[in-house]
Design a protein around this motif. Sequence first.
Motif, PDB file in Angstrom:
ATOM      1  N   UNK A 197      -4.726  30.886  18.700  1.00  0.00           N
ATOM      2  CA  UNK A 197      -5.660  30.530  19.772  1.00  0.00           C
ATOM      3  C   UNK A 197      -6.464  31.758  20.197  1.00  0.00           C
ATOM      4  N   UNK A 198      -7.794  31.614  20.133  1.00  0.00           N
ATOM      5  CA  UNK A 198      -8.663  32.743  20.432  1.00  0.00           C
ATOM      6  C   UNK A 198      -9.927  32.213  21.116  1.00  0.00           C
ATOM      7  N   UNK A 199     -10.867  33.100  21.416  1.00  0.00           N
ATOM      8  CA  UNK A 199     -12.084  32.644  22.100  1.00  0.00           C
ATOM      9  C   UNK A 199     -13.272  32.661  21.145  1.00  0.00           C
ATOM     10  N   UNK A 206     -11.701  38.434  20.505  1.00  0.00           N
ATOM     11  CA  UNK A 206     -10.469  38.459  21.276  1.00  0.00           C
ATOM     12  C   UNK A 206      -9.977  39.837  21.666  1.00  0.00           C
ATOM     13  N   UNK A 210      -4.592  40.090  20.194  1.00  0.00           N
ATOM     14  CA  UNK A 210      -4.914  38.912  19.383  1.00  0.00           C
ATOM     15  C   UNK A 210      -5.440  39.340  18.009  1.00  0.00           C
ATOM     16  N   UNK A 233      -9.968  27.560  18.601  1.00  0.00           N
ATOM     17  CA  UNK A 233     -10.343  27.639  20.015  1.00  0.00           C
ATOM     18  C   UNK A 233      -9.665  26.513  20.801  1.00  0.00           C
TER      19      UNK A 233
END
Lengths: 373, 373
Positions: A197-199, A206, A210, A233
């Motif tokens: 899970x990252x942006x 990130x 991360x 995401x």
Amino acid sequence: MNPSAEVSPQVLSSASGIVRIAVDCMGGDHGPSVTLPACQAFLAAHPQAELLLVGRPDALAAAQGWQRCAVVAASEIVEMDDSVEVALRRKKDSSMRVAISQVKPREDGVVAADACVSAGNTGALMAVSRYVLKTLDGIDRPAIATVMPNQKDGYTTVLDLGANVDCEPEHLLQFALMGSALVSAVEGKHNPSVGLLNIGEEAIKGSETIKKAGELLRSVANGGHLNFCGNVEGNDIFTGRADIIVCDGFVGNVALKTAEGLASMLSSFIKQEFTRNIFTKAAAIVALPVLNHFKNRVDHRRYNGAALLGLRGLVFKSHGSADAFAFEQALNRAYDAARNRLLDRVHDRIVETLQALPTAAPGGPQIPVAKTA
Amino acid sequence: MNPSAEVSPQVLSSASGIVRIAVDCMGGDHGPSVTLPACQAFLAAHPQAELLLVGRPDALAAAQGWQRCAVVAASEIVEMDDSVEVALRRKKDSSMRVAISQVKPREDGVVAADACVSAGNTGALMAVSRYVLKTLDGIDRPAIATVMPNQKDGYTTVLDLGANVDCEPEHLLQFALMGSALVSAVEGKHNPSVGLLNIGEEAIKGSETIKKAGELLRSVANGGHLNFCGNVEGNDIFTGRADIIVCDGFVGNVALKTAEGLASMLSSFIKQEFTRNIFTKAAAIVALPVLNHFKNRVDHRRYNGAALLGLRGLVFKSHGSADAFAFEQALNRAYDAARNRLLDRVHDRIVETLQALPTAAPGGPQIPVAKTA
């Protein structure tokens, strides 16, 4: 602790085909009024299952005479707002603790139960489980994993959901391995995919942690020990792009609660719209079968039952507010996990990766040497 | 840059009652085919507004002859997948950068526009805005703030949404102050409430950073400079427990994307259910007015327009995929912010808090001394 005659704790469940689950009948917002009906329905649906009902015998009197079932006495109850400290130090005969103890191997390696289910408060459940059971070799921190429905009409497994607020890359790798073991055990998927899970999807996105976790996961995947599909995401929890999504417990908890909050708001808005006036109420009657079908499809009760992974024993956590139907789903998940040897799978997966990584990824990052808990 | 005769850049908008907005007409997934119709509708609805349409003059030919409107030429376009590096160093005559430059005060303090709106890529928009405009005194890092609908039929403003992946407690305080200024300017709420996003309501929950941020916010609130309502959880974005929710950009981005993902899945499920067969399609026709009302109520296009806060100029970001209706909402938000002097409010709020804190909270944590950007 006084299991009655119906079950014999000496029988090793795995050998006999029987799966035995210890149930903290007193936990959660409702206690036995929810847990007992759920247990009854569960037993009816699972002829190979046995239950140890843990709690105050007077509160569990309704279960007297049930087949494949025994009451295990525990005099105390961990309340939903009890601190970890209280659960751990002061309530040593709580139904929660006694239920967890049932999955701890005795000196001869025999367990009284194959898995344990509680709707008690999460912090206490994790702390007591960790204290009583200890963590598996190679696991620094246990994690909480749950499933959410996705657009592919399947489930996405997300972990951690709040057990670990700050995580190192190594912890995220451990979550990835444990999540893989869980999904292959409970959903029968061979080599399920894992997303980080990252942006953003790019590897350069990130925080430092991360980015390093991404490198570590890629290196383990290159060694053939993980099906890593890269960064994902928040929306991918629901697109189903990955079978498993790993994140630290702070982020996972916020994502889960955000989803719960939105679902609850939308559901109340739909209700408001259909009850606005006599015309909308008439429309609601016509649309009812469709709306019910929709409601069943996204019914969060169906996804109840989070796994506490990384412990030397299987513990499942039900929502505190679960009703009997929801609690039964948590029992189902614990049953599937035990029947498909989740504990061994997690252990094997960790050991395999630990042993293989240095050769498989020369010069790559190393998993820290396994700690004996 | 060659504003045509219809507007005179010398006029200080705030003095004349006119609000002038610079629009990056080339940004986003669709460019002028979306931005121009949005601008036209916006102008029709706002007799006090003027627009500077920034982009390639040939692409903006459709706007020739529009009242209260001028074209500002820019030869390049920042693409949605352009890196920050490309936007910053190589496309110095991009519509994005030229639009942002319109809100930068000239030597005599006069600005060509009061606010700027772009649907270009977020990373580039933030980087170029920061480079061209610089940050306000007392602000270390600009933040991105957006609104989400809540159960109280209002909005919750959430920040940061991705500009800052790692935040110190001081940054979260700055977000709280900027968010308060935004909500009081755009929604007219006096002293709006601020919640700190956490994984539990108790002050002892969360990471070290979050705990320290909680202390800092409480101390500023005790000094009367913030209406802090304590820790909130992910679901509170939608319960409306706080007007503003602050979090680091990683967590905020995950929460936003999770909500978008769930909304999109539920909407596709509802569609599937109502188109399943002839009976469900008939039910859909009956339920259509109700479903449309519901859809309008939660239509994410209505909430389009994120504010980039903490800069020496007002910049608003539209979703890249916005249609004309959505882009118009971003123009509306920028207009409201400029008309209600958001820039001055943020500045005043920060200065006030900086000056008052040492006396207001003796011995309490101090905001770091304001940096001049």
